[in-house]
Write an enzyme that holds these catalytic residues in place. Sequence first.
Site, mmCIF file in Angstrom:
data_model
loop_
_atom_site.group_PDB
_atom_site.id
_atom_site.type_symbol
_atom_site.label_atom_id
_atom_site.label_comp_id
_atom_site.label_asym_id
_atom_site.label_seq_id
_atom_site.Cartn_x
_atom_site.Cartn_y
_atom_site.Cartn_z
ATOM 1 N N THR A 1 14.703 -14.937 4.480
ATOM 2 C CA THR A 1 13.225 -15.227 4.421
ATOM 3 C C THR A 1 12.666 -15.028 5.779
ATOM 4 O O THR A 1 13.330 -14.955 6.827
ATOM 5 C CB THR A 1 13.389 -16.741 4.254
ATOM 6 O OG1 THR A 1 13.651 -17.492 5.375
ATOM 7 C CG2 THR A 1 13.857 -17.396 3.140
ATOM 8 N N HIS A 2 11.327 -14.296 5.476
ATOM 9 C CA HIS A 2 10.918 -14.003 6.901
ATOM 10 C C HIS A 2 11.675 -12.477 7.407
ATOM 11 O O HIS A 2 11.415 -12.264 8.474
ATOM 12 C CB HIS A 2 10.737 -14.710 7.991
ATOM 13 C CG HIS A 2 10.023 -15.897 7.428
ATOM 14 N ND1 HIS A 2 8.685 -16.501 7.481
ATOM 15 C CD2 HIS A 2 10.615 -17.240 6.868
ATOM 16 C CE1 HIS A 2 8.441 -17.438 6.961
ATOM 17 N NE2 HIS A 2 9.435 -18.169 6.455
ATOM 18 N N SER B 1 17.020 16.725 6.757
ATOM 19 C CA SER B 1 15.657 16.928 7.739
ATOM 20 C C SER B 1 15.784 18.636 8.178
ATOM 21 O O SER B 1 17.044 19.074 8.155
ATOM 22 C CB SER B 1 15.879 16.292 8.734
ATOM 23 O OG SER B 1 15.305 16.868 10.104
ATOM 24 N N LYS C 1 20.608 14.014 9.553
ATOM 25 C CA LYS C 1 19.812 13.036 8.808
ATOM 26 C C LYS C 1 20.016 13.377 7.294
ATOM 27 O O LYS C 1 20.435 14.225 6.832
ATOM 28 C CB LYS C 1 18.326 13.304 9.018
ATOM 29 C CG LYS C 1 17.947 12.992 10.404
ATOM 30 C CD LYS C 1 17.279 11.712 10.700
ATOM 31 C CE LYS C 1 15.838 11.529 10.157
ATOM 32 N NZ LYS C 1 15.420 10.114 10.170
ATOM 33 N N ASN D 1 18.061 11.109 4.577
ATOM 34 C CA ASN D 1 16.887 10.491 4.234
ATOM 35 C C ASN D 1 16.772 9.742 2.716
ATOM 36 O O ASN D 1 16.811 10.584 1.978
ATOM 37 C CB ASN D 1 15.385 11.051 4.573
ATOM 38 C CG ASN D 1 15.606 11.728 6.039
ATOM 39 O OD1 ASN D 1 16.116 10.858 6.919
ATOM 40 N ND2 ASN D 1 15.076 12.837 6.188
ATOM 41 N N GLU E 1 11.653 6.122 -0.962
ATOM 42 C CA GLU E 1 10.346 6.031 -0.060
ATOM 43 C C GLU E 1 9.155 6.503 -1.121
ATOM 44 O O GLU E 1 7.893 5.995 -1.201
ATOM 45 C CB GLU E 1 10.283 7.230 0.986
ATOM 46 C CG GLU E 1 11.160 6.528 2.377
ATOM 47 C CD GLU E 1 11.339 7.581 3.168
ATOM 48 O OE1 GLU E 1 10.775 7.638 4.304
ATOM 49 O OE2 GLU E 1 12.300 8.485 3.061
ATOM 50 N N TYR F 1 -20.989 3.161 -25.884
ATOM 51 C CA TYR F 1 -20.362 4.112 -25.232
ATOM 52 C C TYR F 1 -21.157 4.866 -24.139
ATOM 53 O O TYR F 1 -22.121 5.031 -24.440
ATOM 54 C CB TYR F 1 -19.717 5.366 -26.295
ATOM 55 C CG TYR F 1 -19.268 6.399 -25.779
ATOM 56 C CD1 TYR F 1 -17.563 6.375 -25.369
ATOM 57 C CD2 TYR F 1 -19.889 7.502 -25.316
ATOM 58 C CE1 TYR F 1 -17.198 7.319 -24.621
ATOM 59 C CE2 TYR F 1 -19.347 8.742 -24.703
ATOM 60 C CZ TYR F 1 -17.983 8.449 -24.389
ATOM 61 O OH TYR F 1 -17.235 9.584 -23.748
ATOM 62 N N GLN G 1 -15.156 8.639 -20.066
ATOM 63 C CA GLN G 1 -14.148 9.851 -20.098
ATOM 64 C C GLN G 1 -13.328 9.799 -18.939
ATOM 65 O O GLN G 1 -12.151 10.210 -18.925
ATOM 66 C CB GLN G 1 -15.052 11.019 -20.088
ATOM 67 C CG GLN G 1 -14.091 12.260 -20.471
ATOM 68 C CD GLN G 1 -15.123 13.552 -20.697
ATOM 69 O OE1 GLN G 1 -15.617 13.579 -21.707
ATOM 70 N NE2 GLN G 1 -15.096 14.292 -19.634
ATOM 71 N N LYS H 1 -9.254 8.473 -18.817
ATOM 72 C CA LYS H 1 -8.063 9.075 -19.079
ATOM 73 C C LYS H 1 -6.977 9.580 -17.967
ATOM 74 O O LYS H 1 -6.072 9.320 -17.890
ATOM 75 C CB LYS H 1 -8.421 10.195 -19.995
ATOM 76 C CG LYS H 1 -8.690 10.169 -21.386
ATOM 77 C CD LYS H 1 -9.282 11.000 -22.139
ATOM 78 C CE LYS H 1 -10.294 10.445 -23.042
ATOM 79 N NZ LYS H 1 -11.609 9.917 -22.388
#
Length: 456
Positions: free
Chosen positions: A155-156, A277, A283, A285, A290, A317, A322, A325
Site C-alpha cells: 500500500t502506498h 536502446s 538495455k 525496455n 509503457e 441531428y 459526425q 466516429k
Amino acid sequence: MKKPWAGRFKEETAGSVEEFTESISFDWRLWPHDIEGSIAHARMLARQGIISGSDADKIITALREIASELESGRFRFRKDLEDIHMNIEAALIRKIGPLGGKLHTARSRNDQVALDLRLYLRAEAAGLVGMIKRLQRILLRLAQKHAETIMPGYTHLQRAQPVTLGHHLLAYVEMLQRDKERLLDSLKRIDTLPLGACALAGTTLPVDRAYVARLLKFKRVAANSMDAVSDRDFVLEFLALGAILMVHLSRMAEELVLWSTEEFSFIELPDAFTTGSSIMPQKKNPDVAELIRGKVGRVYGSLVALLTTMKALPLSYNRDMQEDKLPLFDTVDTLKSVMGVLTDMLPRVKFNRKRMKETAAGGYALATDLAEYLVGKGLPFREAHEVTGRVVGYAIERGAELHELTLDELRGFSPLIGPDVFDLLTVEKAVTRRKSGGGTAPEEVRRQVERLRKAL
Ligand code: ARG
C-alpha cells in the site's frame, strides 16, 4: 459530380468544403453495416407495398454486388459523395438506374448513420467481451500456477503484508469481470433500432419498424424518433467503459514496468516483447507495457472529445455528430490492440519466485501478524498495535528482523508473547493463515480461481 441533394442549389460545393465535411475517409469502415441495414430496409419497403417486390430484389442484388466490390477493394470511394451512405447509394444508382433511388424512401442519413453505428458497435462490443474473457483465462491460469508464490503486497508502494502472486493476479480478473459486465450491460442499450425515425419526425409512409428490428435482430425499436437520431449515449457509454477498462490495463502495465526493473527484479519480460536502446547496448525496455500505459491518454481524450461535442447540442441531428466516429473507431482499435498484445505477452512473463519471496519477508511486513497474535492472547487490537509498533521501532534500531529478536527481548514489550510466536513470524504462515473470504491464502486463491472459472 452532382450531389444526391443538389436540387435546390445553384452553386457547386466549394472544394474546401468537400474536404472539410467529408467523412468517407473514416466512415468507409461502416460499409458492411450500411449494406446490411439497406437490405433490411428494402425488404421492409417491399413487404409494406411501398416499393414492388421485384424492385426490392433488384436493389438487394445490386447491394450484394456492391458489397463484394467493397470486400475485394475494387470499390472507389469518392470524397465528393461525403460519406459511406451516399457513396453506396450513388453506386447503386449507377448500377440499376433511377430504380436505385427508391431505396432511400422513408429513410434519412440521420437514422441510417445511427443504425450503422449501432450495428458496428454491437459487433465490436461482442468481440471485446470475447477478448476480455481470453485475458481473464490467461490470468486465471497464472493465478492457479502461482497460488503459493509469495510476494510483497503494497500500500502506498511501501511493503505492507506478504501476499500470494495468484491473489494479486486475481485482483485483475475481478476488474476485468466488471469491465465485461459493463460492456454486456451497455449492449442492452445499443440494441435499439433507430431506423424509421427518418430525418427526425418519422414518415407519412406505412413503414413497419418492428419487422426491420426482427430482420436486424434488434430487441427494441427506438420509441421517440427525435431521440433516435439525436442519441449518442451508447457511444459515450462505450467510450466511458473503455476508459475504465484502460485504467485497469494501465495499472497492470505499470506493474509490469515496475516489476521488470533491476531494482524490483520480480519478473523478466520475454525478449520478443521488449525493445533495445539505440545507444545503450545493455538495455531491454518494457515498451509494450509503457505503450499500453501511454495509450490511456487517447482513450480518455476520445471520451472527453465526444462528451464535449454532444454537450448542449439542440435536438435533433446536427452535423457536429459526425465527429462521433473517429473517437469511437480509435477507441475500439486501441482496446483491441492493447488487449491483443497483452494476451500474447502475459503467458510468457517469467516470475522470479525467489526474489519475490525474499522481498516479501523484509520491511517488517509481518508486524500485523505479531499484532494479531497478541489479539489472540486477549489484548485489545489498539494496544496490540501499539506494542507491536514499539517492537518494530526497537528492531529497526537493532538492524534486526522481528523473528531475529529473542524471546526475552520480545517479552520485554509484552508478557503475553510466548515461544509459539516464532512459528507465526514467517511469510509462509503469513499467507496461509489469511484464509478469510477473498484473502491471500493459497487455499482461498484456489477457491476463487474455481469460482471465476465457473463464472467464465
Ligand atoms: N456523415 C454523416 C454523419 O456521420 C451522416 C449523416 C448526415 N446527415 C445530414 N443530414 N447531413 O453524421
